[in-house]
Design an enzyme around this catalytic site. Structure first.
Site, PDB file in Angstrom:
ATOM      1  N   GLY A   1      19.147 -19.336  22.557  1.00  0.00           N
ATOM      2  CA  GLY A   1      18.643 -20.683  22.370  1.00  0.00           C
ATOM      3  C   GLY A   1      19.410 -21.679  23.207  1.00  0.00           C
ATOM      4  O   GLY A   1      20.168 -21.311  24.107  1.00  0.00           O
TER       5      GLY A   1
ATOM      6  N   VAL B   1      22.323 -15.120  20.132  1.00  0.00           N
ATOM      7  CA  VAL B   1      22.593 -14.542  18.825  1.00  0.00           C
ATOM      8  C   VAL B   1      22.591 -13.027  18.950  1.00  0.00           C
ATOM      9  O   VAL B   1      21.693 -12.443  19.560  1.00  0.00           O
ATOM     10  CB  VAL B   1      21.541 -14.996  17.791  1.00  0.00           C
TER      11      VAL B   1
ATOM     12  N   LYS C   1      26.458 -15.877  16.488  1.00  0.00           N
ATOM     13  CA  LYS C   1      26.055 -16.758  17.595  1.00  0.00           C
ATOM     14  C   LYS C   1      27.241 -16.986  18.520  1.00  0.00           C
ATOM     15  O   LYS C   1      28.292 -17.475  18.095  1.00  0.00           O
ATOM     16  CB  LYS C   1      25.546 -18.092  17.073  1.00  0.00           C
TER      17      LYS C   1
ATOM     18  N   ASP D   1      18.625 -30.388  13.336  1.00  0.00           N
ATOM     19  CA  ASP D   1      17.736 -29.569  14.181  1.00  0.00           C
ATOM     20  C   ASP D   1      16.871 -28.675  13.303  1.00  0.00           C
ATOM     21  O   ASP D   1      16.775 -27.468  13.525  1.00  0.00           O
ATOM     22  CB  ASP D   1      18.576 -28.740  15.152  1.00  0.00           C
TER      23      ASP D   1
END
Length: 610
Positions: free
Chosen positions: A24, A29, A43, A137
């Site tokens: 991302g 991840v 992550k 987010d």
């Protein structure tokens, strides 16, 4: 889900890394195995953020706050290390596809399932806000649909990226379609911002689209701040729930606790539709397959991961996998070598910096035949990112460069409207020969380029044909350097100097910035430094070498132009009969630039020999 690249580390702190789950804006991840045999989603933060000391401080603070969040509808934080070379965060690995994947695969959720989703999300937001966090987010990719309800992930972590290098380049932290008006206008955020995102997310879950989406990001942000949401197609009970959440005024939005009061308790047996449950079952089977893979050996023999780990893996395979984790479905091809699987990597992944550094350009076209230029044979290489090939037709010499400066050469203005796998093609020097290049997706200052020699007639068409062949091959293989594990060519140069050395050399508040593919600069309060990985010839001093000197026993060359600039170069190792790896450190500071350059060089020598 993909296996790890053979050159990648196999551990992060106490965790054994098993495979890549996805990537991302802030990092990637990985599926990880804890010492007690549990699976975790780990992550790893992108290098661009990891080089920013301010980010590390914010990341550390947000991780500590995230540890206070607990609840049935959040993925608990298990462990983290903000001071690692690559900062990481491990959380409980949740069984289920994310909301976007579920809607794309199974269609919009029916009203009962939307209510089921809403109860879980509002409960999660209440837990997150109680810990003093704002998610910032909340988007479909951060909501996972497990068999027993939704889970919210990555709460509070977006805060750590604000003010970092990533935002400094103009990037937006968060998903624009699910931002609140406060975020869209850079206002002050409160927990009410998450409630607005919650309302937008429910609209997407029920209809497959966000309520403010425009043709551009700018239009979307304008719509969020100034226009009414598109609630067409919503069931009345869903519209009644989301409309107050999408109020422009944060004070007019309900709190998560008020939303829970409106939703009431869930009837027994209510949950996801069959399509979503089928996705969970399919992922259960996929995890069983992943856990049957042989565990990769770590690169260093220092960690005793032998039979004990094999026993843990076997035990995991024998247990019901859904109780541990599932792999997200969709969006990431299962490819290590596309020639074996028949599926090429996405262009963005294939042309990422870390992957391009693994590529020996003299292996990409060697022995390949391309009509109309014939078969390519490697001729010579003068840079780690470049190789000259000879061809069997007309004895042409063709220059291939990977990760070089995309501004090199003169743009002819031709090639407009032509693209290779979505990447626009630029033609250069078309009157004297022809070069064709594409910019890499993540860093437009870098390019993949093919250049035909000066005086070659009608060479632009063949140049584009060869470039297309190169991109196709890079998407299906990495054509790795045939070098030992301590080679500098495949490494991120910004990772070769630790933060303490950089701070001591250039002063506080320093910033590390990648330059080209194999160079890094550090700019601080008192000095600036650069480190470049270059190429030399066996038995010869590096190009532009200065006076001989030593760096902790290593032969080096020192060149000092004046009282403010000093350069140290040395040969790290021989690659093959024609090439050596050369490292170059340059210091710019008033006072003792050579002392600063030597400190950096010593740190790099120690890092590569460890």
């Amino acid at each position: 889900m993909k296996p790890l690249d053979p050159a990648e580390p196999r551990t992060a702190g106490r965790y054994r890394l098993l495979a890549v789950l996805g990537e991302g804006a802030m990092g990637r991840v990985l599926l990880a195995l804890s010492p007690d045999g549990r699976l975790a989603a780990l992550k790893q933060i992108h290098p661009e953020l990891a080089h920013d000391d301010g980010f590390r401080d914010r990341f550390r603070h947000e991780v500590e706050a995230s540890r206070r969040v607990s609840g049935a509808y959040t993925a608990a934080v298990l462990d983290a290390d903000a001071d690692a070379e690559v900062p990481w965060l491990a959380s409980v690995h949740v069984p289920g596809p994310n909301l976007r994947e579920a809607v794309d695969a199974a269609g919009p959720l029916p009203p009962d399932a939307v209510r089921y989703l809403a109860v879980g999300l509002t409960t999660a937001l209440a837990d997150i806000h109680r810990a003093g966090l704002i998610h910032r987010d909340l988007k479909p990719g951060n909501v996972l649909l497990a068999a027993d309800g939704p889970r919210v992930i990555d709460f509070g972590i977006a805060r750590a990226a604000e003010g970092s290098d990533l935002t400094g380049t103009g990037a937006i932290i968060g998903s624009p379609a699910f931002m609140s008006p406060e975020q869209a206008t850079s206002g002050v955020l409160t927990p009410a911002s998450d409630v607005f995102s919650f309302g937008a997310l429910l609209v997407m879950a029920a209809t497959g689209r966000a309520p403010f989406t425009g043709n551009t990001t700018a239009q979307t942000l304008y719509n969020i701040a100034h226009t009414r949401p598109d609630l067409s197609g919503l069931a009345p009970e869903v519209a009644a729930l989301v409309e107050p959440c999408l109020a422009k005024d944060p004070a007019a939005r309900p709190t998560p606790h008020q939303l829970l009061g409106l939703l009431g308790p869930l009837p027994t047996g209510e949950g996801w539709p069959d399509g979503v449950r089928n996705l969970v079952v399919a992922q259960d089977a996929r995890v069983r397959e992943v856990l049957s893979w042989p565990l990769p050996e770590p690169p260093s023999p220092k960690r005793p991961w032998g039979k004990a780990t094999a026993v843990v893996a076997g035990a995991l395979c024998a247990v019901t996998v859904a109780s541990f984790a599932v792999v997200r479905l969709g969006g990431f091809e299962d490819v290590v070598d596309g020639r074996a699987t028949g599926q090429p990597l996405p262009v963005r992944e294939a042309l990422a910096d870390a992957r391009l550094r693994l590529v020996d350009p003299c292996r990409v076209l060697d022995g390949v035949e391309v009509d109309p230029v014939g078969e390519f044979t490697r001729f010579r290489s003068e840079e780690p990112g470049g190789c000259t090939y000879e061809t069997s037709e007309d004895d042409l010499s063709v220059w291939l460069t990977i990760g070089m400066d995309s501004d090199a050469g003169t743009d002819s203005g031709r090639g407009a409207g032509v693209d290779i796998d979505g990447l626009p093609v630029r033609l250069t020097d078309a009157n004297t020969g022809c070069g064709a290049l594409v910019q890499t997706p993540a860093r437009p200052e870098l390019s993949i380029a093919v250049e035909f020699p000066t005086g070659t007639a009608d060479s632009c068409g063949p140049a584009m044909t060869v470039l297309r062949t190169v991109i196709d091959r890079l998407r299906t293989d990495v054509f790795r350097w045939e070098v030992p594990a301590d080679s500098a060519f495949p490494l991120d140069p910004c990772s070769l100097v630790d933060g303490e050395t950089a701070r001591s050399a250039v002063g506080g508040g320093f910033k590390a910035s990648p330059y080209l593919l194999r160079a890094c600069t550090w700019a601080g309060q008192v000095a600036s430094m650069s480190l470049a990985v270059k190429q030399g010839e066996p038995g010869k001093p590096p190009r532009n070498a200065g006076e001989p000197t030593k760096i902790d026993g290593v032969d080096a060359y020192l060149s000092q132009e004046d009282t403010e600039y000093c350069t140290l170069t040395w040969t790290h190792r021989q690659v093959d009969d024609e090439r050596t790896e050369v490292l170059e450190v340059t210091s710019s500071r008033t006072g003792d630039p050579c002392g600063t350059a030597t400190a950096y060089a010593r740190a790099v020598v120690a890092k590569l020999s460890s």
